[in-house]
Structures are given as C-alpha cells and as structure tokens.
Design a protein around this motif. Structure first.
Motif, PDB file in Angstrom:
ATOM      1  N   GLU A 271       0.994  -1.161  -0.095  1.00 52.68           N
ATOM      2  CA  GLU A 271      -0.024  -0.050   0.004  1.00 52.68           C
ATOM      3  C   GLU A 271       0.907   1.322  -0.087  1.00 52.68           C
ATOM      4  OE1 GLU A 271      -3.271   2.181   2.958  1.00 52.68           O
ATOM      5  OE2 GLU A 271      -2.403   0.354   3.465  1.00 52.68           O
TER       6      GLU A 271
ATOM      7  N   PRO B 141       1.552  -7.499  -9.649  1.00 50.67           N
ATOM      8  CA  PRO B 141       0.272  -6.678  -9.389  1.00 50.67           C
ATOM      9  C   PRO B 141       0.335  -5.001  -9.192  1.00 50.67           C
ATOM     10  CG  PRO B 141      -0.059  -8.805  -8.426  1.00 50.67           C
ATOM     11  CD  PRO B 141       1.619  -8.569  -8.572  1.00 50.67           C
TER      12      PRO B 141
ATOM     13  N   GLU C  85       1.402  -3.610 -12.125  1.00 50.42           N
ATOM     14  CA  GLU C  85       0.198  -3.463 -13.362  1.00 50.42           C
ATOM     15  C   GLU C  85      -0.931  -2.683 -12.907  1.00 50.42           C
ATOM     16  OE1 GLU C  85      -0.303  -5.093 -16.002  1.00 50.42           O
ATOM     17  OE2 GLU C  85       1.403  -6.638 -15.897  1.00 50.42           O
ATOM     18  N   ALA C  86      -1.199  -2.325 -11.634  1.00 53.28           N
ATOM     19  CA  ALA C  86      -2.266  -1.405 -11.241  1.00 53.28           C
ATOM     20  C   ALA C  86      -1.503   0.110 -11.330  1.00 53.28           C
ATOM     21  CB  ALA C  86      -2.524  -1.651  -9.915  1.00 53.28           C
TER      22      ALA C  86
ATOM     23  N   ALA D 112      -8.727  -0.914  -8.396  1.00 55.64           N
ATOM     24  CA  ALA D 112      -8.593  -2.255  -8.498  1.00 55.64           C
ATOM     25  C   ALA D 112      -7.429  -2.653  -7.674  1.00 55.64           C
ATOM     26  CB  ALA D 112      -7.972  -2.630 -10.008  1.00 55.64           C
ATOM     27  N   PHE D 113      -6.291  -2.046  -7.333  1.00 58.84           N
ATOM     28  CA  PHE D 113      -5.483  -2.248  -6.442  1.00 58.84           C
ATOM     29  C   PHE D 113      -6.065  -2.200  -5.227  1.00 58.84           C
ATOM     30  CE2 PHE D 113      -2.554  -0.504  -3.024  1.00 58.84           C
ATOM     31  CZ  PHE D 113      -1.512  -1.470  -3.158  1.00 58.84           C
TER      32      PHE D 113
ATOM     33  N   ALA E  80      -9.149  -3.021  -4.175  1.00 61.16           N
ATOM     34  CA  ALA E  80      -9.938  -4.219  -4.079  1.00 61.16           C
ATOM     35  C   ALA E  80      -9.251  -5.590  -3.874  1.00 61.16           C
ATOM     36  CB  ALA E  80     -11.016  -4.341  -5.456  1.00 61.16           C
ATOM     37  N   GLN E  81      -7.880  -5.393  -4.537  1.00 61.95           N
ATOM     38  CA  GLN E  81      -7.090  -6.625  -4.352  1.00 61.95           C
ATOM     39  C   GLN E  81      -6.696  -6.816  -3.026  1.00 61.95           C
ATOM     40  OE1 GLN E  81      -3.482  -6.259  -4.864  1.00 61.95           O
ATOM     41  NE2 GLN E  81      -3.027  -8.340  -4.147  1.00 61.95           N
ATOM     42  N   GLN E  82      -6.224  -5.815  -2.462  1.00 63.04           N
ATOM     43  CA  GLN E  82      -5.357  -5.565  -1.282  1.00 63.04           C
ATOM     44  C   GLN E  82      -6.599  -5.858  -0.095  1.00 63.04           C
ATOM     45  OE1 GLN E  82      -2.215  -4.855  -0.225  1.00 63.04           O
ATOM     46  NE2 GLN E  82      -1.738  -5.688  -1.999  1.00 63.04           N
TER      47      GLN E  82
ATOM     48  N   THR F 105      -9.315  -7.532  -0.158  1.00 67.01           N
ATOM     49  CA  THR F 105      -9.653  -8.765  -0.306  1.00 67.01           C
ATOM     50  C   THR F 105      -8.630  -9.959   0.229  1.00 67.01           C
ATOM     51  OG1 THR F 105     -10.785  -8.668  -2.478  1.00 67.01           O
ATOM     52  CG2 THR F 105     -10.100 -10.908  -1.949  1.00 67.01           C
ATOM     53  N   GLU F 106      -7.535  -9.523   0.181  1.00 66.47           N
ATOM     54  CA  GLU F 106      -6.478 -10.289   0.920  1.00 66.47           C
ATOM     55  C   GLU F 106      -6.625  -9.970   2.602  1.00 66.47           C
ATOM     56  OE1 GLU F 106      -2.406  -9.409  -0.627  1.00 66.47           O
ATOM     57  OE2 GLU F 106      -2.849 -10.407  -2.606  1.00 66.47           O
TER      58      GLU F 106
ATOM     59  N   GLN G 252      -9.310 -11.800   3.963  1.00 66.67           N
ATOM     60  CA  GLN G 252      -9.094 -13.128   4.204  1.00 66.67           C
ATOM     61  C   GLN G 252      -8.212 -13.491   5.298  1.00 66.67           C
ATOM     62  OE1 GLN G 252      -7.606 -14.192   0.237  1.00 66.67           O
ATOM     63  NE2 GLN G 252      -9.741 -14.492  -0.430  1.00 66.67           N
TER      64      GLN G 252
END
Length: 715
Positions: free
Chosen positions: A543, A582, A585-586, A594-595, A597-599, A601-602, A605
């Motif tokens: 981040e 990633p 890529e973002a 998008a970045f 959202a991916q972070q 989600t991780e 979890q």
C-alpha cells in the motif's frame, strides 16, 4: 469569540467566589501511578478549561482546570496545595477541546495531562506572568484585505464535489487524481464557510512541514495574511504561541498545519480538511502515538464540523469506510466518496513504462532506454525527477577480505556512508564518525560501498549526462533534495524555488519530492529501485509503495498547456526486476480502485485491518530477554486476571523489532488483535494497571520503558 463559546464561558463563570477544590490536568510522567487529575485549593471557583500554574513536587507547572469539585477547600479531607496563579487574559479552553483531549487520552492509552499539555504551546509553560501579559498587550495585526483574485471556473467534477460538501453532512473522502484540483475545492469550501458565518473557523492539515509554505501562499493570497496562521513543529516557540493565541481567540479564521494542528484550540471550528490523508506522517511515532487523521474525524463529529479527507491514493481504511452501498452491503461505509478522476485543463496522466532490469547488464543503475529518455527531455528544456527512497551515498561500507561492515556500535543497523563529508552515520540513533582509512578489523585499505543512496545516484547521473547540453547549449543541471541536503534552515525552500524557476533539469531525491509539490515543468519521473517494498514482512508495504509511486507519477505533466507545446506525453518510468507484479500492473493503468480491491480482499481473508483492530505493546530494556520477559509476564498476568475483553482479544508472543537495538537499548514488541474495537479498548484500559504492576516486579530490573501503540502503521 464564537457565540457558542461565549455562552459556554458565561455559564461556567457564573459562580460565587467561595474557596473550592479544583481538578487540574498536569503533565505527569507517562504510565506513572499518579492519578489522571490532581486536586488543588483555589480561592475562587475557576471555570473548566482555565489555564493555571500549580505546584508539582518542587516545581511550578502549567495545568488545565478540568473539573470543579462540589466540596469547599475547608471540607477537603487532606491539606491541598493551592493554585499558584491563573493565566490572565487567556480565555478558558472550550468543552469541545477538552472532550477531544479526553478521547485521545482514553483511546491511545496515555494520561490526560500528557495529551493536554503537549497540545499547548511550550511558551505557555515557560513565560512568566509579566512576559505573558506583554505578549497579550501587543496590538493585533491590522486586518488586511485579501488580494482580488478572479476565480477560475470549476470543472464539473470540482463543482460536484463542492456542492456535495456544501449540502451534505459527511465525512467526505475526496478521491481525486493528482492534478485534479483538490486544493481549489478546499479553498472554495473555506471561502463559502467564512462568508456564511463571521465567526466560523477552518482547519486545513498537510502531512509534512515542507508542504506548508506553498499551501500557506495560496490561502494568504485568497484570504489575506490576517486571517491565516500556521501551526507546525518547524516554528519557533514565539511563532507557535502567536499562532495559537490567534486561533484560540478566533482572530485567525484559518489554521494550516501538520498533525499537531488537530489539537488547535478553535472555538468556531466548522470545517476540517485533511489533505493527503493516506500519509503515514499523520501518525505520531513518539510519545502519544495518535493518528491526526482519525482524531480529525472524531473531532468533526463531536463538534459538528464537516470533515473532508483528500487523496489520490486513499488509505485502505478510508477507502473501505467510503464504500458505496451494494446488494451485499446495503448500508455501505460511513464516509461519502467524492470522485474527481480527471486532471485540470485536459492534462493527461503520465504513461507508465516498465524496464525489466533482469534484461539489463549486471549492476546497471540507469537502463539505456531511461537514460535516453532523460537526455531527450533535458535537451528539449523539460525537467525530470528521479526517485530513490534512500539517502546517503551507500547503505553500508564493507571489507572484501574479512567481511567487516560499517555497523553502528549502538544499534543493530548499519551506518550509512555519506561521501559528501566522508562520514558514517546511523539514521536510527544519530551516531556519526569519520570513514576509516582502512578496515578496522583486518587493516585492508580496500573497503567499498555496497548499495546506493541519493548521493551516489546524483554522482552517477552527473557522470552519465556529462556531455548532454540543454536547449541553450549550457550543461545539464542536477540537484538533490533529501533530509541531508535540506538540513540547513531555509535550504528546502531555496532548492524548491530553484526547481520551480526552471534552474534545475534533473531532480534527484527521496519521498520528500514525491508528494504535494506542483512542479509545472516536470515531464518525466523515474523510480530507480522500488522493488524492496514488494516482499516486506509488513502487510502495509505494498500500500505504501503504490501510494508513493502514484504520488511521484503525479508530479509529471501537471501543466497541460506547457506539455502541449512540447508535443510529447509525460511519462513515469519504473525500473524493476518484477515488471508483472500486481502493484506495477495497477500503476500502469493508474487504477487505484483495482489495487485497493485486491488488497482489501487479501486483508479480509487474513483478518487484518480494516477488518480487525490492532495494538502493539513495546518494551525497551537493557537486554532482549528482559524486554521479552516483561511482555510475556504481562500477558500471563492479563490471562490470570481474566481482564475485560480478553475473550475477544488475541495476544501474540513477543518478538524483537526489525531494528531490535537502537542507542544501546533492546526493543521487543507484542501484537494484540481483536475483531472488535470496543473489546480491544476495554482490554487495553484494564491492562494498564497490570503493566504497571508487572514493571514494578524486581525480576524485570533493566526494563527502560514500555508503551502502547493503538492502530499501529508498522509491525
């Protein structure tokens, strides 16, 4: 003074002059057994918030009257010491301010007096009554008219954000790309507020001192110097006192400042702006480890002020808190997200180009394509910016014969080689010494630097561009901005002025140059060695890296008209060994959502913030076993006492910090985690007494100190 504050003061002062007992907050030692408030005898009733001088031990200290006891001094069960004096001419601190301080003390597990007194100017504690009276008698600056400025028309996105801030309650997260005109929206909101209410005040915060002057210039030009004051740690004590008094009296309508400004006494506070809200600088890292951004949200809610957070790369906590309602989450977040994705004046975001350093010759610092791009820009009269977030010449010196390294004798870290003054310096404890002529261990004269810092980068770039000429035929001009080059007073402002004036072609620097600056002629930004943060053990490292690179990219191409004349798009170059990661890529798509959202989600979890709540307890001791032993014993005592909230809290085993020894002191930490913020707070509050009693045990002799860090940013 604000009408609300006047009514409050009149009510609090409506009392008779009988002797009484008052409760006073003073700056008692952190984690001491001394109570939150101390009782003193007063000849007259004093309004809560009154600043007083009281005896404490052999000293006379500044205190804040926090409460009034019902009993008179004659009825007191013990002989109380008397209030030594009242700071005349200074109005009592308001109930809103006291509520903020009380909340911060509770939430961040510090004493009430420590927070309250640290929030006040140092000169209130040191000036005598006569000196203070002279300060208050000084004539106020004559009000001056702001410069007549023809306001430019807002873009549709800016106008939408302004209208929603004006008509809705908030809090607001202004998610605007770099160069989208967030500052102009702040200015318009403040202007509307001041015009609508003659007693209203606005607080505007920035993360770092070096961003204050340019913001102050814009606010002063719009509103006039008489209405604007600054508050930050770079000011002298007299300057800070003058600004604080102007804000406290209501004379200053606008306060600009860094994180400390969140505690400014502002009786008419109606708007709080936190610019670059994602920045870690808003979290205090010494003493009371508060988050100014989070306190701003709490303060706004408590006193009815609107709060606007702004960033091109919001913190994941704020992004999650501003999520819109959805079928799966009908309520959504508690913030209102305001989107400003476009740059002002049709300026384009920079094109991101990645260089695979695995395909470059070994030990390449600047790849051939990047060097060619920098050369081309310089020859066209454009500016370039090169980012390396490590100052000094090299992170370490080493001996190839015996493997000696320039370790700090007081810390478990290397001393950094600074070639410019031939010194070795520890960036943790400050210890410095001359570079040895030969290896101290084996006498080998061939000791060499390993790794690179901004000093070396500047030197190598100068050599590579030695034959390059600017459009007027003069040689290329390279400058470096970091904590070393800006150590002298006024150095940073001078160097930034040179960049803005076009006297610098290539600017090399650390994160100091990556955020907030409005460089109009920069068309290329390059990140030379950003990969280190990709594989950090700290879950926040991706981040922070993404935010740093996005902010750095935002320095390029900010002036659309100027870039159009050049005919070439602005660029962001990233030299990396992991071009398909990633994060990159973002970054290539400038796709923060998008970045995020991916972070998120991780993190969900893994049950990490913002889906869980954390605190660290750190112990500093003469040896690592003592530090870890104290934390282990405190955890066992908490379990044995079945403290409130314990069933909802996880206590992890103590571990050394990454840099476990600093200035000869060993450091260990314990992570406390919970899915419930209230449960974590209840546990921490109950644990304070256990921590104090555990420290008193002789078995922990050698413990230097312990501290609690709520909502830590680094683990």
């Amino acid at each position: 003074m604000h009408p609300k504050a006047e009514k409050e003061d009149e009510a609090e002062r409506a009392s008779d002059d009988a002797p009484c007992t008052v409760q006073v907050a003073v700056h008692t030692p952190a984690h001491s057994a001394i109570g939150e408030l101390l009782s003193y005898r007063s000849a007259t009733l004093l309004a809560p918030g009154t600043l007083v001088r009281v005896p404490l031990g052999q000293r006379e200290v500044l205190g804040v009257v926090w409460d009034r006891a019902d009993d008179t001094a004659a009825q007191a069960p013990v002989q109380l010491r008397a209030v030594a004096g009242v700071l005349g001419g200074v109005a009592p601190l308001g109930a809103d301010w006291r509520a903020l301080v009380a909340f911060a003390a509770r939430y961040y597990q510090r004493s009430l007096g420590e927070i309250a007194l640290a929030a006040l100017p140092a000169q209130l504690r040191t000036l005598g009554p006569e000196q203070m009276a002279r300060r208050l008698r000084r004539p106020a600056t004559q009000a001056e008219q702001a410069n007549a400025i023809e306001l430019i028309a807002l873009s549709a996105e800016q106008e939408s954000a302004r209208a929603q801030i004006s008509s809705k309650i908030g809090p607001f997260l202004m998610f605007g790309s770099t160069g989208s005109g967030k500052t102009e929206v702040y200015l318009r909101c403040v202007q509307e507020l001041l015009q609508a209410d003659p007693a209203a005040q606005a607080l505007v915060m920035v993360p770092e001192i070096n961003l204050t002057p340019q913001l102050e210039e814009r606010f002063v030009s719009r509103f006039g110097a008489a209405q604007v004051v600054s508050l930050h740690s770079g000011m002298t004590n007299p300057q800070r006192l003058k600004s604080w008094l102007a804000a406290h009296s209501g004379q200053a309508r606008i306060v600009l400042g860094t994180r400390m400004a969140v505690f400014a006494s502002m009786p008419g506070l109606a708007l709080i702006v936190v610019d670059e809200e994602h920045d870690a600088s808003y979290k205090q890292q010494e003493g009371a480890r508060y988050s100014a951004r989070d306190l701003a949200i709490w303060r706004g809610h408590a006193c009815g002020a609107k709060v606007v957070l702004g960033s091109a790369t919001p913190s994941l906590e704020s992004w999650h808190a501003s999520r819109p309602p959805s079928p799966q989450d009908p309520e959504g977040g508690r913030y209102l997200r305001l989107a400003m994705p476009s740059r002002i004046g049709a300026a384009a975001l920079p094109r991101v180009r990645r260089v695979d350093m695995g395909q470059q010759p070994h030990r390449t610092v600047f790849s051939a394509p990047l060097l060619a791009a920098i050369t081309e820009r310089v020859q066209r009269g454009e500016q370039c910016m090169v980012l390396l977030n490590r100052r000094g010449y090299a992170p370490v010196l080493t001996c190839s014969d015996c493997d000696w390294k320039s370790d700090c004798p007081h810390c478990s870290a290397h001393q950094v080689f600074h070639k410019i003054d031939r010194s070795l310096r520890c960036h943790h404890c400050g210890f410095a010494q001359r570079v040895p002529r030969a290896c101290p261990a084996c006498g080998n004269p061939d000791i060499v630097p390993i790794g690179r810092g901004t000093e070396q980068l500047e030197e190598q770039l100068a050599a590579l561009l030695a034959g390059v000429q600017r459009a007027d035929g003069s040689p290329v001009r390279i400058a470096r901005i970091d904590a070393d080059s800006t150590r002298a007073a006024g150095a940073l402002q001078s160097q930034l002025a040179q960049v803005h004036a076009g006297e610098v072609d290539v600017l090399v620097g650390t994160q100091m140059i990556a955020k907030g600056h409005d460089f109009r002629r920069v068309s290329l930004v390059a990140a030379v060695q950003p990969d280190g943060a990709l594989f950090s053990s700290d879950f926040r490292a991706p981040e922070r890296l993404f935010a740093l690179l996005m902010q750095a990219a935002g320095r390029a191409g900010r002036d659309a008209a100027w870039m159009a004349e050049r005919g070439a798009p602005c660029e962001m170059w990233v030299q990396t060994y992991h071009p398909t990661h990633p994060v990159y890529e973002a970054l290539r798509r400038h796709d923060y959502p998008a970045f995020a959202a991916q972070q998120l989600t991780e993190r969900q979890q893994a049950s990490m913030p913002p889906f869980a709540f954390q605190a660290l307890v750190r112990a500093d001791a003469r040896t690592q076993p003592v530090a870890q032993g104290f934390l282990t014993a405190a955890a066992e005592a908490a379990r044995a006492a079945a403290l409130p909230g314990l069933e909802h809290v996880s206590l992890y085993p103590p571990v050394p910090l990454v840099v476990q020894r600093v200035a000869g002191v060993e450091r260990a930490q314990m992570l406390i985690e919970s899915s419930s913020r209230p449960a974590l707070q209840h546990f921490l509050a109950a644990w304070q007494g256990v921590l104090r009693s555990t420290r008193a045990d002789p078995v922990h002799k050698g413990l230097v100190r312990w501290l609690v860090d709520v909502d830590p940013l680094a683990i």
